[in-house]
Every structure is written in structure tokens, then in C-alpha cells.
Write an enzyme that holds these catalytic residues in place. Structure first.
Site, PDB file in Angstrom:
ATOM      1  N   TYR A 118       0.816  -1.135  -0.007  1.00  0.00           N
ATOM      2  CA  TYR A 118      -0.123   0.027   0.003  1.00  0.00           C
ATOM      3  C   TYR A 118       0.973   1.295   0.019  1.00  0.00           C
ATOM      4  CZ  TYR A 118      -3.709   3.358   1.360  1.00  0.00           C
ATOM      5  OH  TYR A 118      -4.262   4.505   1.445  1.00  0.00           O
ATOM      6  N   ASP A 143       9.365   2.734  -0.276  1.00  0.00           N
ATOM      7  CA  ASP A 143       8.219   3.487   0.425  1.00  0.00           C
ATOM      8  C   ASP A 143       8.487   3.182   1.964  1.00  0.00           C
ATOM      9  OD1 ASP A 143       6.090   4.490   1.868  1.00  0.00           O
ATOM     10  OD2 ASP A 143       4.567   3.689   0.382  1.00  0.00           O
ATOM     11  N   LYS A 171       3.995   9.648   8.161  1.00  0.00           N
ATOM     12  CA  LYS A 171       3.693  10.321   9.335  1.00  0.00           C
ATOM     13  C   LYS A 171       4.784  10.332  10.677  1.00  0.00           C
ATOM     14  CE  LYS A 171       1.185   6.109   8.562  1.00  0.00           C
ATOM     15  NZ  LYS A 171      -0.181   5.679   7.995  1.00  0.00           N
TER      16      LYS A 171
HETATM   17  N1  HOZ Z   1      -4.285   3.035   5.903  1.00  0.00           N
HETATM   18  C1  HOZ Z   1      -3.660   2.980   7.291  1.00  0.00           C
HETATM   19  C2  HOZ Z   1      -3.308   1.877   7.646  1.00  0.00           C
HETATM   20  N2  HOZ Z   1      -2.295   1.367   6.890  1.00  0.00           N
HETATM   21  C3  HOZ Z   1      -5.097   3.372   8.169  1.00  0.00           C
HETATM   22  C4  HOZ Z   1      -5.140   5.037   8.137  1.00  0.00           C
HETATM   23  C5  HOZ Z   1      -6.077   5.371   9.375  1.00  0.00           C
HETATM   24  O1  HOZ Z   1      -7.127   4.998   9.234  1.00  0.00           O
HETATM   25  O2  HOZ Z   1      -5.763   6.209  10.177  1.00  0.00           O
END
Ligand code: HOZ
Length: 433
Positions: A142, A237, A265
Site C-alpha cells: 500500500y 516507500d 507520518k
Molecule cells: N491505511 C492506514 C493504515 N495502513 C490507516 C489509516 C487510518 O485509518 O488512520
């Protein structure tokens, strides 16, 4: 007192699905989300004042635990000087210098606001630099929700069972080719079928959005060789692995250098931040130096930079910090292994550094197809039992468990006790499923 269920009812009227990011709707675990009111150290508290040991850690960035005092002080100071200027600030230079000093091969950095934005921009840069259009990604990895990356993606896309998102133009998706994680011949084949057309290969060096899957010995090195032989770029990534596997991220951990690295983040210490970075000759293709356009008013925001810089400074200057966090994860992981063996539960535990995943599958999990064999119903039952015992895990089988420096050995003992009880409670159910 407010309740999560009341807030969720209100949310569903005004926010699609009641949430601003799909996985947190808890649909995959057949529950309703908790609304969180505050967090400190290894614990989060819901609006009903229930306490949980948190292994989501905001999906990774809270590597120092929640509400770290030093970071909060720096944020407060920055905040009083103004929230946003849309103009350069010193902290942007400091954080870029810090990243350059910590990450192998990185000479220049461009700050953005999220991992999605970082990857979207990195892919554009790779296309601009190589003058080619096609990208290879891996099934189940992802890389955020930009159009080019929503092809056989992991995380919420995998959780919701949407292999290819609606709304992604067919032509654009056609330029994203997918290979099999840990399978170098699947990559080789794509290069042979698309000679001189591949701009870049993008990979999560540890796949952490289809559960956690380590790269097999030599896989990343071979990938780097193939890219070099074909004059394509390798993009790591590192939204999850960056500054988590170690100060130099996955590149340092596995001894493989990428051409472009993306961060998310974690470099914001909890604030919305992302970045892409690489060698000067590549990064100078970005405007205003070069012809690859990318911009943003909130990029390099002073408050976000203060938080990120404070977090990186702590990570960079605390000897033994990564040994400590990895040791805790190892104790947790070996405790989990013992319990699943004792209860003869078909669980495969994958761990890399402070990232763990309990796959409810008896087989090794090395790629997307194998991850998908996991019993998600059993994960849901396990998740609910754990939550009722005060342990907050990711509400999906296909996400990671994150350990932070704030987790204590008492937290780990309490977690293992809850695991033991939850598995015992669900043995009968598991036999049925
Ligand atoms: N796609 C995020 C985890 N791999 C989740 C993001 C969220 O819901 O804060």
C-alpha cells in the site's frame, strides 16, 4: 458522558461511513469504532474513559509513545509563533539536514503533508527523471491512495476487498504493473515484457499493509540490481519502516540503497507530514530547479516541522533506543509464539524489528496471496476479545502491530495474559470456522 456509539451514529449522518479513513470504521472486525479522547505513553483512552494498551500507535508514528513531553513543548513553542506562513522557516532546513544526516544515500529532501502525497510526488519524479511512464508495484503493498497506486493495494483496500478502486482512469492504472512480493522472477518478467518503459519499481521494503511480511534474503538486493541494469529507479516507500527499523530505516537495516525514499507520518511525530528524498541529481528535477511540478501551502508547516524535528532529534540522539524497542517486540513476539503453540492455534507470527503481525493461518506468509488465506473471522473474534481486555489492536488482519519505546514490560505481560485468555475463549469458535 459521551459514548462512542452515540458519536458514531452522529458521524454516520455527516461523514461517509462515519470515519475519515476506512479501516477505522472497524467493519472488518464486525464492530463499531472507539472514539478516542486522549492518549499518553503506551495508553489511549476512549470517550468513555476506558484505558487501552495501544498497538496501533496512530499506525506507526507514535514510536516514542503518545504525548511525549519534549515534543509537546516544541510544538507549543512553535505554535505561539504562528500556525502557518506559506513561506520558508528555519525548521524546514533543520529537519531536511537531519534526514540527510540519518538516511543513507539521501542528499536532498522535499517535505509534503502525508505519505500519499510523498509517493504520488516520488512517482511523478521518477517518471520525469527517466522519461518513462510505467511503474512496477507489488500486490498487497500500500502506497497511499493516489490513482497510480490503487492497483492491487494493501491496507484498507485489501481489508475491504476492493482490488482496484472505482474512479481510477483505466489508462493510468494500465501503467501500473504488479509483481509478486518476494518473487524476483515476476519482476524480471515485467521488465522483459516492457523493455525501456519502466520508470521505477516501488516497494515497501518490509510489507506492512498486508499484515507484516519481511523481504526474503537477497530479494531487495536483486531488485536494486534489476533496476540498475534497466536504468529504472528503485523507490523505497518507508512510510512505515523509516526511522522505525533504525535511524537509517530499511536501507540501513537491509544494506540496500534506493534511488528515492518516501516518508510519512513518523517524521511528523504525529502531525500530518510526509517527504520524499534522494540523490541531488534526481531531486533537482523537482520545481523550481527542474520540470517536475509539486507544491503545497502547508508543506513544511512550522508546527508540524517542530514536532517532526523533535521526534527525529530524540531518535537520533538516544543511544540504544532501537535496541530497546526491538527487544520489547522480541519479548512480545516470543511470548505470542509460546501461547499459540500451547493452544495449538494456527497462527503464523511475522516480526521485523518493532513491527509484528499474528496471521491466523498455519502456513508461512510471504506474499499477498498467502496473506489472503488468513482466517479474518477468527482475527475479528480475537480482536474483540482483546479489546474487551483493554488491548487495542489494529481493526484488520492486514495491518501491523507497532511497539513503541513507551510500552513497558508490564504492558507486554498484560498483553500476553490477554492473548492467552482470548485464544482460550475462542478455541471452540475457531474450530467451527
Ligand atoms: N491505511 C492506514 C493504515 N495502513 C490507516 C489509516 C487510518 O485509518 O488512520
Amino acid at each position: 458522558m459521551k459514548s462512542s456509539s452515540d458519536l458514531f451514529k452522529r458521524a454516520k449522518k455527516v461523514i461517509s461511513g462515519g470515519v475519515n479513513s476506512p479501516v477505522r470504521a472497524f467493519r472488518a472486525v464486525d464492530s463499531n469504532p472507539l472514539f478516542i479522547s486522549r492518549a499518553k505513553g503506551s495508553k489511549i483512552y476512549d470517550v468513555e474513559e476506558r484505558e487501552y494498551i495501544d498497538y496501533v500507535c496512530s499506525w506507526g508514528p507514535m514510536i516514542l509513545g503518545h504525548s511525549n513531553e519534549l515534543i509537546l513543548k516544541k510544538v507549543e513553542k512553535a505554535m505561539h509563533n504562528g500556525l502557518s506562513f506559506g513561506a520558508p522557516v528555519e525548521a524546514e532546513v533543520q529537519i531536511a539536514e537531519m534526514i540527510v544526516s540519518m538516511v543513507p544515500g539521501v542528499e536532498m529532501v522535499r517535505m509534503v503533508n502525508s505519505g500519499t502525497e510523498a509517493v504520488m510526488s516520488a512517482v511523478r519524479l521518477a517518471r520525469g527523471f527517466t522519461k518513462r511512464d510505467k511503474i512496477i508495484k507489488f500486490e498487497g503493498c500500500y502506497h497511499g491512495h493516489s490513482d497510480s497506486m490503487l492497483v492491487k493495494a494493501g491496507s484498507g483496500v485489501l481489508t475491504a476487498g476492493i482490488p482496484d478502486s472505482l474512479g481510477v482512469p483505466r489508462n493510468l492504472a494500465g501503467d501500473t504493473l504488479t509483481a509478486v512480493y518476494n518473487n524476483i522472477s515476476s519482476v524480471q518478467r515485467l521488465f522483459e515484457e516492457n523493455k525501456n518503459q519502466i520508470a521505477a519499481v516501488i516497494i515497501e521494503p518490509v510489507a506492512a499493509n498486508m499484515g507484516v511480511i519481511p523481504p526474503e534474503e537477497g530479494f531487495l538486493k536483486e531488485l536494486s540490481c534489476i533496476c540498475r541494469q534497466n536504468s529504472s529507479l528503485l523507490i523505497f516507500d518507508e512510510v512505515i519502516t523509516g526511522f522505525r527499523l533504525g535511524a537509517g530505516g530499511a536501507q540501513e537495516y537491509f544494506g540496500v540503497e534506493a534511488d528515492i525514499v518516501t516518508f510519512g507520518k513518523i517524521i511528523g511525530g504525529g502531525m500530518p507530514v510526509g517527504a520524499y528524498a534522494g540523490r541531488k541529481e534526481i531531486m533537482e528535477y523537482v520545481a523550481p530547479c527542474g520540470g517536475v511540478y509539486q507544491a503545497g501551502t502547508l508543506s513544511g508547516n512550522p508546527v508540524a516541522m517542530a514536532a517532526g524535528l523533535a521526534q527525529l532529534e530524540i531518535l537520533n540522539s538516544s543511544p540504544g533506543i532501537y535496541e530497546d524497542i526491538n527487544k520489547k517486540a522480541e519479548v512480545l513476539g516470543s511470548g505470542l509464539e509460546k501461547i499459540v503453540q500451547k493452544h495449538k492455534v494456527p497462527v503464523t507470527l511475522n516480526r521485523v524489528g518493532s513491527l509484528l503481525c499474528m496471521f491466523f493461518s498455519q502456513n508461512p506468509v510471504t506474499n499477498y496471496q498467502e496473506a489472503k488465506q488468513s482466517n479474518t473471522k477468527y482475527y475479528a473474534a480475537f480482536f474483540k476479545s482483546m479489546l474487551s481486555k483493554g488491548i487495542y489492536l489494529a481493526p484488520s488482519q492486514f495491518e501491523a502491530m507497532f511497539v513503541s519505546t513507551a510500552h513497558t514490560y508490564e504492558d507486554i505481560d498484560a498483553t500476553l495474559k490477554a492473548v492467552e485468555e482470548s485464544l482460550a475463549e475462542n478455541i471452540a469458535l475457531m474450530e467451527e470456522l
